[in-house]
Design a protein around this motif. Structure first.
Motif, PDB file in Angstrom:
ATOM      1  N   ARG A 446      -7.226   4.088   5.277  1.00 30.69           N
ATOM      2  CA  ARG A 446      -7.003   2.831   5.994  1.00 30.69           C
ATOM      3  C   ARG A 446      -8.104   1.816   5.729  1.00 30.69           C
ATOM      4  O   ARG A 446      -7.878   0.610   5.858  1.00 30.69           O
ATOM      5  CB  ARG A 446      -6.905   3.095   7.490  1.00 30.69           C
ATOM      6  CG  ARG A 446      -5.727   3.957   7.897  1.00 30.69           C
ATOM      7  CD  ARG A 446      -5.832   4.393   9.335  1.00 30.69           C
ATOM      8  NE  ARG A 446      -4.837   5.407   9.668  1.00 30.69           N
ATOM      9  CZ  ARG A 446      -4.784   6.056  10.832  1.00 30.69           C
ATOM     10  NH1 ARG A 446      -5.698   5.801  11.761  1.00 30.69           N
ATOM     11  NH2 ARG A 446      -3.846   6.948  11.048  1.00 30.69           N
ATOM     12  N   LEU A 447      -9.269   2.287   5.363  1.00 32.09           N
ATOM     13  CA  LEU A 447     -10.384   1.382   5.075  1.00 32.09           C
ATOM     14  C   LEU A 447     -10.579   1.161   3.579  1.00 32.09           C
ATOM     15  O   LEU A 447     -10.846   0.035   3.142  1.00 32.09           O
ATOM     16  CB  LEU A 447     -11.667   1.955   5.682  1.00 32.09           C
ATOM     17  CG  LEU A 447     -11.690   2.134   7.202  1.00 32.09           C
ATOM     18  CD1 LEU A 447     -12.986   2.796   7.635  1.00 32.09           C
ATOM     19  CD2 LEU A 447     -11.520   0.797   7.909  1.00 32.09           C
ATOM     20  N   ILE A 448     -10.445   2.215   2.801  1.00 33.43           N
ATOM     21  CA  ILE A 448     -10.749   2.116   1.366  1.00 33.43           C
ATOM     22  C   ILE A 448      -9.710   1.266   0.639  1.00 33.43           C
ATOM     23  O   ILE A 448     -10.067   0.403  -0.183  1.00 33.43           O
ATOM     24  CB  ILE A 448     -10.839   3.524   0.750  1.00 33.43           C
ATOM     25  CG1 ILE A 448     -12.033   4.277   1.335  1.00 33.43           C
ATOM     26  CG2 ILE A 448     -10.952   3.443  -0.771  1.00 33.43           C
ATOM     27  CD1 ILE A 448     -12.125   5.723   0.877  1.00 33.43           C
ATOM     28  N   PHE A 449      -8.414   1.482   0.907  1.00 36.61           N
ATOM     29  CA  PHE A 449      -7.371   0.745   0.188  1.00 36.61           C
ATOM     30  C   PHE A 449      -7.441  -0.769   0.433  1.00 36.61           C
ATOM     31  O   PHE A 449      -7.463  -1.547  -0.533  1.00 36.61           O
ATOM     32  CB  PHE A 449      -5.998   1.304   0.567  1.00 36.61           C
ATOM     33  CG  PHE A 449      -5.573   2.499  -0.245  1.00 36.61           C
ATOM     34  CD1 PHE A 449      -4.621   2.377  -1.233  1.00 36.61           C
ATOM     35  CD2 PHE A 449      -6.145   3.747  -0.034  1.00 36.61           C
ATOM     36  CE1 PHE A 449      -4.227   3.475  -1.994  1.00 36.61           C
ATOM     37  CE2 PHE A 449      -5.771   4.847  -0.774  1.00 36.61           C
ATOM     38  CZ  PHE A 449      -4.808   4.707  -1.758  1.00 36.61           C
ATOM     39  N   PRO A 450      -7.462  -1.248   1.682  1.00 38.05           N
ATOM     40  CA  PRO A 450      -7.555  -2.715   1.887  1.00 38.05           C
ATOM     41  C   PRO A 450      -8.837  -3.309   1.320  1.00 38.05           C
ATOM     42  O   PRO A 450      -8.820  -4.398   0.739  1.00 38.05           O
ATOM     43  CB  PRO A 450      -7.478  -2.864   3.407  1.00 38.05           C
ATOM     44  CG  PRO A 450      -6.796  -1.629   3.887  1.00 38.05           C
ATOM     45  CD  PRO A 450      -7.251  -0.550   2.963  1.00 38.05           C
ATOM     46  N   ALA A 451      -9.974  -2.613   1.501  1.00 38.36           N
ATOM     47  CA  ALA A 451     -11.237  -3.156   0.995  1.00 38.36           C
ATOM     48  C   ALA A 451     -11.215  -3.267  -0.523  1.00 38.36           C
ATOM     49  O   ALA A 451     -11.681  -4.266  -1.098  1.00 38.36           O
ATOM     50  CB  ALA A 451     -12.390  -2.273   1.451  1.00 38.36           C
ATOM     51  N   SER A 452     -10.673  -2.258  -1.199  1.00 40.71           N
ATOM     52  CA  SER A 452     -10.613  -2.304  -2.661  1.00 40.71           C
ATOM     53  C   SER A 452      -9.689  -3.413  -3.147  1.00 40.71           C
ATOM     54  O   SER A 452     -10.001  -4.120  -4.124  1.00 40.71           O
ATOM     55  CB  SER A 452     -10.138  -0.951  -3.199  1.00 40.71           C
ATOM     56  OG  SER A 452     -10.993   0.080  -2.795  1.00 40.71           O
ATOM     57  N   TYR A 453      -8.568  -3.615  -2.481  1.00 36.18           N
ATOM     58  CA  TYR A 453      -7.617  -4.644  -2.917  1.00 36.18           C
ATOM     59  C   TYR A 453      -8.175  -6.045  -2.677  1.00 36.18           C
ATOM     60  O   TYR A 453      -7.976  -6.948  -3.500  1.00 36.18           O
ATOM     61  CB  TYR A 453      -6.296  -4.465  -2.183  1.00 36.18           C
ATOM     62  CG  TYR A 453      -5.149  -5.220  -2.802  1.00 36.18           C
ATOM     63  CD1 TYR A 453      -4.646  -4.851  -4.039  1.00 36.18           C
ATOM     64  CD2 TYR A 453      -4.571  -6.314  -2.154  1.00 36.18           C
ATOM     65  CE1 TYR A 453      -3.590  -5.542  -4.617  1.00 36.18           C
ATOM     66  CE2 TYR A 453      -3.517  -7.011  -2.721  1.00 36.18           C
ATOM     67  CZ  TYR A 453      -3.045  -6.621  -3.952  1.00 36.18           C
ATOM     68  OH  TYR A 453      -1.997  -7.316  -4.521  1.00 36.18           O
TER      69      TYR A 453
END
Length: 465
Positions: A446-453
């Motif tokens: 939930r944190l890694i995917f949005p931050a990376s995008y």
């Protein structure tokens, strides 16, 4: 002759004489005759009338051989050019060409067409005279199709001045090639050129030049395109060399186009971003809801595939990567990774449940002991610690045989959790704890995917915009 006969004959002659002197009556036609003005009786001299005998012509077309250029055998004849662009009809990325309608005008001097006239400052003719005199043989380099408009007649004008100067104008629509670079598509700018050159005459016979420099190119203020913003029109010139014929003067009409991005934001970028965000919804769905998470992942993957296919269908098949390809394929990777994330979660959950089931089958006496206190053991323990570890208070004293059995059952049940915790504390690795706890995979996703995008978007728009 008797007197009476001569009298009758006299009266008859008198009647005939009177009738001949009377005005004749005109037949009634329903229209009234207007009196003719007196000034029409004085006829002006018609210079176009061909009189009998030796003809007198203002333009001595028949006296010269117009198959040869003016001043044949002498220096190159200068031919000035100016252009007025009426419209840019279309820009095609698939065919890599553009269509333009323009007024092309040539200026040169041909002393063979000079005439003496005190009243006429110039004479204007249509396209019929063009076939009888010499005109520059200018053509469009790299053109695919072109034609001169002929409604209602040929859109050609020839104006001759008394000193022999000639203005030759025509209205043309031409489709020419434009080499486009789509590496930054759709955040790109394209520069196209329309090239003019003499087909037969080298620079030793004919010298093409822009008549008024940069002012030789004029455009209509109403020119607009649906997908492009016209940034600049300008002119250039240079020499072109052909190995078999020689050097030629070539004129360039250059224009720069900037693509409108808003259309592609609505049709490509926003849908792709929404699909990526929609794939993140599966991180908040229970890992046991297999149909919900699988169907959501497959739907987003198929939608991204449709968007990529639709964009590439309207583009030429270039061999390099475009900017829109980078954005769409990175978005596709994010959507695909969200599907793999749930596959990992589901697999680890299945493995963990299988291990717990085997432990229950191996130790059937573990009832009521799942929530017992867990502690780290280094191989030695006291009597009170063993009683506490077995799930009994310190005050309850067990025999040595009972204590050993219950400790082994408890250690078997808590082996997975204790092994992960012990390894993390000794080696400092947190990854193993994440994979052991399937809830943690969703939590970190939930944190890694949005931050990376978001980080990818910042880099993308800063590089290509």
């Amino acid at each position: 002759m008797p007197y009476f006969t001569r009298l009758i004959l006299f009266l008859f002659c008198l009647m005939v004489l009177v009738e001949s002197r009377k005005p004749k009556r005109k037949r009634w036609t329903g229209q009234m005759e207007m009196p003719k003005p007196s000034h029409l009786h004085k006829k002006n001299l018609d210079v176009t009338q061909i009189r009998k005998g030796k003809p007198q012509q203002l333009l001595r077309v028949d006296e010269h051989d117009f198959s040869m250029r003016p001043a044949f055998g002498g220096p190159a004849i200068p031919v000035g050019v100016d252009v007025q662009v009426e419209s840019l009809d279309s820009i095609s990325e698939v065919d890599m060409d553009f269509t333009m309608t323009l007024y092309l005008r040539h200026y040169w001097k041909d002393e063979r067409l000079a005439f003496s006239s005190a009243s006429n400052k110039s004479m204007t003719f249509d396209g019929r005279l063009v076939k009888k005199i010499w005109v520059p043989d200018v053509f469009f380099v790299h053109s695919k199709r072109s034609f001169t408009h002929d409604t209602t007649t040929d859109n050609i004008m020839l104006r001759v001045f008394p000193d022999g100067h000639v203005l030759y104008s025509m209205r043309i629509t031409v489709t020419a090639m434009c080499n486009m670079d789509f590496s930054h598509f759709p955040l790109d700018s394209q520069t196209c050129s329309l090239e003019l050159e003499s087909y037969a005459y080298t620079d030793e016979d004919l010298m093409l030049y822009w008549k008024n420099g940069d002012e030789s190119l004029k455009t209509d203020e109403k020119i607009s395109l649906s997908q492009f913003l016209i940034q600049k029109f300008h002119t250039t010139s240079r020499l072109a060399f052909y190995s078999s014929t020689g050097w030629y003067n070539r004129l360039y009409i250059n224009f720069t186009l900037r693509r409108h991005i808003f259309f592609f934001l609505l049709q490509t970028y926003f849908p792709a971003t929404l699909m990526v965000m929609l794939s993140w919804v599966s991180f908040w769905i229970d890992r046991r809801a297999v149909p919900a998470r699988v169907s959501l992942g497959i739907t987003t993957v198929l939608t991204m595939t449709t968007i990529i296919t639709g964009v590439n269908a309207s583009m030429p098949r270039v061999s390099y990567v475009k900017a829109v390809d980078i954005y769409l394929w990175v978005s596709f990777v994010f959507v695909f990774l969200s599907v793999l994330e749930y596959a990992a979660v589901n697999y680890l959950t299945t493995v963990q449940e299988r291990k717990e089931r085997k432990l229950r089958e191996k130790f059937p006496c573990m009832c009521g002991m799942l929530h017992s206190k867990t502690m780290m053991l280094d191989g030695s323990y006291s009597e009170s610690e063993a009683n506490s570890l077995a799930g009994y208070p310190r005050s309850h004293i067990l025999t040595e045989e009972e204590r050993q059995d219950k400790i082994m059952v408890h250690l078997g049940l808590s082996a997975e959790a204790n092994a992960g915790r012990k390894t993390g504390l000794l080696k400092g690795q947190m990854g193993f704890r994440i994979f052991q706890n399937t809830h943690a995979i969703d939590k970190y996703s939930r944190l890694i995917f949005p931050a990376s995008y978001i980080f990818f978007n910042l880099i993308y728009w800063s590089v290509f915009s």
